[in-house]
Motif scaffolding. Structure first.
Motif, short mmCIF file in Angstrom:
data_model
loop_
_atom_site.label_atom_id
_atom_site.label_comp_id
_atom_site.label_asym_id
_atom_site.label_seq_id
_atom_site.Cartn_x
_atom_site.Cartn_y
_atom_site.Cartn_z
N MET A 1 -18.87 -6.02 24.64
CA MET A 1 -18.98 -5.73 26.08
C MET A 1 -18.44 -6.91 26.87
N ASN A 2 -17.55 -6.63 27.84
CA ASN A 2 -16.94 -7.70 28.62
C ASN A 2 -17.94 -8.34 29.56
N GLU A 3 -17.78 -9.65 29.74
CA GLU A 3 -18.61 -10.39 30.68
C GLU A 3 -17.83 -10.67 31.95
N ILE A 4 -18.56 -10.90 33.04
CA ILE A 4 -17.94 -11.27 34.30
C ILE A 4 -18.81 -12.32 34.97
N GLY A 5 -18.18 -13.40 35.43
CA GLY A 5 -18.91 -14.52 36.02
C GLY A 5 -19.30 -14.23 37.46
N VAL A 6 -20.52 -14.62 37.81
CA VAL A 6 -21.08 -14.37 39.15
C VAL A 6 -21.53 -15.68 39.77
N GLY A 7 -21.20 -15.86 41.04
CA GLY A 7 -21.74 -16.97 41.82
C GLY A 7 -22.49 -16.42 43.01
N ILE A 8 -23.64 -17.00 43.31
CA ILE A 8 -24.46 -16.53 44.42
C ILE A 8 -24.63 -17.66 45.43
N ILE A 9 -24.35 -17.33 46.69
CA ILE A 9 -24.53 -18.29 47.78
C ILE A 9 -25.82 -17.93 48.51
N GLY A 10 -26.79 -18.83 48.47
CA GLY A 10 -28.08 -18.60 49.12
C GLY A 10 -29.16 -18.30 48.09
N THR A 11 -30.34 -18.87 48.30
CA THR A 11 -31.43 -18.70 47.34
C THR A 11 -32.71 -18.17 47.99
N GLY A 12 -32.59 -17.61 49.20
CA GLY A 12 -33.76 -17.05 49.86
C GLY A 12 -34.14 -15.70 49.30
N PHE A 13 -34.81 -14.89 50.11
CA PHE A 13 -35.28 -13.58 49.70
C PHE A 13 -34.15 -12.77 49.06
N MET A 14 -33.02 -12.64 49.77
CA MET A 14 -31.95 -11.81 49.25
C MET A 14 -31.20 -12.49 48.10
N GLY A 15 -31.09 -13.81 48.13
CA GLY A 15 -30.47 -14.50 47.00
C GLY A 15 -31.23 -14.25 45.71
N GLN A 16 -32.55 -14.27 45.80
CA GLN A 16 -33.38 -13.99 44.63
C GLN A 16 -33.24 -12.54 44.20
N ALA A 17 -33.17 -11.62 45.18
CA ALA A 17 -33.01 -10.20 44.85
C ALA A 17 -31.69 -9.96 44.12
N HIS A 18 -30.62 -10.62 44.56
CA HIS A 18 -29.33 -10.48 43.90
C HIS A 18 -29.40 -11.04 42.47
N ALA A 19 -30.01 -12.21 42.32
CA ALA A 19 -30.10 -12.83 40.99
C ALA A 19 -30.89 -11.94 40.04
N LEU A 20 -32.01 -11.38 40.50
CA LEU A 20 -32.81 -10.49 39.66
C LEU A 20 -32.01 -9.26 39.25
N ALA A 21 -31.24 -8.70 40.21
CA ALA A 21 -30.46 -7.51 39.92
C ALA A 21 -29.36 -7.79 38.90
N TYR A 22 -28.67 -8.91 39.06
CA TYR A 22 -27.60 -9.25 38.12
C TYR A 22 -28.15 -9.54 36.72
N ARG A 23 -29.36 -10.06 36.67
CA ARG A 23 -29.98 -10.31 35.37
C ARG A 23 -30.41 -9.01 34.70
N ALA A 24 -30.85 -8.05 35.51
CA ALA A 24 -31.43 -6.82 34.96
C ALA A 24 -30.41 -5.75 34.62
N VAL A 25 -29.27 -5.74 35.30
CA VAL A 25 -28.40 -4.57 35.28
C VAL A 25 -27.87 -4.21 33.89
N ALA A 26 -27.49 -5.19 33.10
CA ALA A 26 -26.93 -4.89 31.78
C ALA A 26 -27.97 -4.30 30.85
N GLY A 27 -29.24 -4.63 31.06
CA GLY A 27 -30.30 -4.08 30.23
C GLY A 27 -30.67 -2.66 30.60
N VAL A 28 -30.34 -2.26 31.82
CA VAL A 28 -30.70 -0.92 32.29
C VAL A 28 -29.55 0.06 32.12
N PHE A 29 -28.33 -0.38 32.44
CA PHE A 29 -27.17 0.50 32.43
C PHE A 29 -26.31 0.22 31.19
N PRO A 30 -26.13 1.21 30.34
CA PRO A 30 -25.31 1.01 29.15
C PRO A 30 -23.82 0.94 29.49
#
Length: 373
Positions: free
Chosen positions: A1-30
């Motif tokens: 499975m191909n990987e893709i690099g992600v950079g996130i600007i900001g670590t507040g409420f939405m920065g954390q939401a984005h990080a959680l989503a990027y961590r979770a997505v590969a485990g949920v979607f085949p």
């Protein structure tokens, strides 16, 4: 499975939401691109350090300019206040990155247009954080309307109300600076405008009344000095949809007691739908023409039959959560990057939403119905 690099600007409420989503997505979607959290940047170095340790970023960028130039990442997620979106997005686009940006896309439709044109010219994929549209039941509501199950649509009543600005002692901040956005209308109103457009199509005309409830705020936390507030706390819009029906939209961040009242009522000749984010795993449906002795709204409950609910949970009634909607948003973005259909909303749709916001501001100033141009 191909990987893709992600950079996130900001670590507040939405920065954390984005990080959680990027961590979770590969485990949920085949069979999806596997995100790799490469870099994180924040104005505060300690916040970036904590985010890197918590979410597993490979490195901390000293500033966002360096992050967008990093050759080891192909996606830039922008989770900072909306007044910074244009500069960051344009820099990321110029560096050839796909851009995932929080809403509202920009301070004005003019800025949004520049961002749209840059992204489309560069051929990069864009995604804007209207994650409430990713609710499987909202998708079903759209399909029911499109298929004619509700008949001719007569009216739309929409609202996004919260109380996070209800206390008059909350100090002045960028949210209250007119150069940084159109108050409650842009900050939370963009969500219900996006939902109205998603369900019923373009808004053609607007007649708006914008109200500032707390006209003075402390200049800083605990300060006796005050600053004048020039943005709206409540926005009330009468709208005309291009399809022919009319409706109302309210955005209100001083709605005491409400923490997430994002909802709508849609009435048609053959039926009606009612939804609120406060119970967002439920959709109420009324079918006209039945036995009057047994009339009433039927509660439709989210379950595995409402794709992609089943990828998160095999059991009906166990419910999705906010971060699950963000994960679906990220999945749609990654599928588009991989060449699949673009689910959006992308920069162009966010521009259309911003046009409605700008028109509403002008309408309130002119006390008139205005065309969304």
């Amino acid at each position: 499975m191909n990987e893709i690099g992600v950079g996130i600007i900001g670590t507040g409420f939405m920065g954390q939401a984005h990080a959680l989503a990027y961590r979770a997505v590969a485990g949920v979607f085949p069979d999806i691109l596997r995100p790799r959290l490469v870099a994180v940047a924040d104005l505060h170095a300690e916040a970036a350090r904590k985010a890197a340790a918590r979410f597993g970023f490979e490195k901390i960028s000293p500033d966002w300019q360096q992050l967008v130039q990093d050759p080891s990442l192909s996606i830039v997620s922008i989770t900072t206040p909306n007044f910074s979106h244009r500069e960051m997005a344009l820099a990321a686009i110029a560096a050839g990155k796909h851009v995932h940006c929080e809403k509202p896309i920009a301070v004005s439709a003019a800025d949004a247009k520049i961002m749209v044109e840059a992204a489309e010219a560069a051929g990069v994929v864009t995604q804007v954080g209207f994650n409430y549209l990713k609710n499987p039941l909202i998708k079903m509501a759209r399909e029911m309307i499109a298929s004619g199950e509700l008949g001719e649509i007569f009216s739309f009543r929409g609202i996004h109300a919260e109380d996070f600005m209800a206390d008059p002692n909350i100090p002045y901040s960028w949210r209250l600076d007119p150069n940084c956005g159109a108050g409650a209308l842009a900050d939370i109103g963009s969500h219900i405008i996006s939902m109205a457009r998603f369900l019923l199509g373009p808004i053609a005309e607007v007649n708006a009344d914008l109200e500032t409830v707390h006209k003075l705020r402390p200049a800083a936390l605990g300060s006796s000095e005050t600053r004048a507030v020039e943005v709206n706390d409540i926005a009330r819009l009468n709208v005309a949809f291009k399809r022919g029906c009319h409706g109302s939209i309210e955005a209100n961040w001083v709605a005491t007691g409400r923490t997430m009242q994002l909802g709508f009522e849609i009435a048609g000749s053959q039926g009606a739908l009612v939804f609120t984010q406060e119970r967002f795993n439920e959709l109420l449906y009324y079918k006209a023409g039945g036995n009057r002795r047994h009339t009433g709204f039927q509660r439709l409950e989210a379950g595995p039959e409402h794709d992609p609910y089943g990828l998160f949970c095999r059991a009906p009634g166990h419910q999705l959560g906010f971060n699950d909607l963000k994960t679906i948003e990220v999945a749609d973005f990654l599928k588009a990057i991989a060449g699949g259909p673009a689910a959006g909303p992308d920069f162009r749709e966010a521009w259309e939403i911003q046009k409605v916001i700008d028109t509403a501001v002008a309408s309130s100033q002119e006390r008139a119905w205005l065309v969304v141009s």
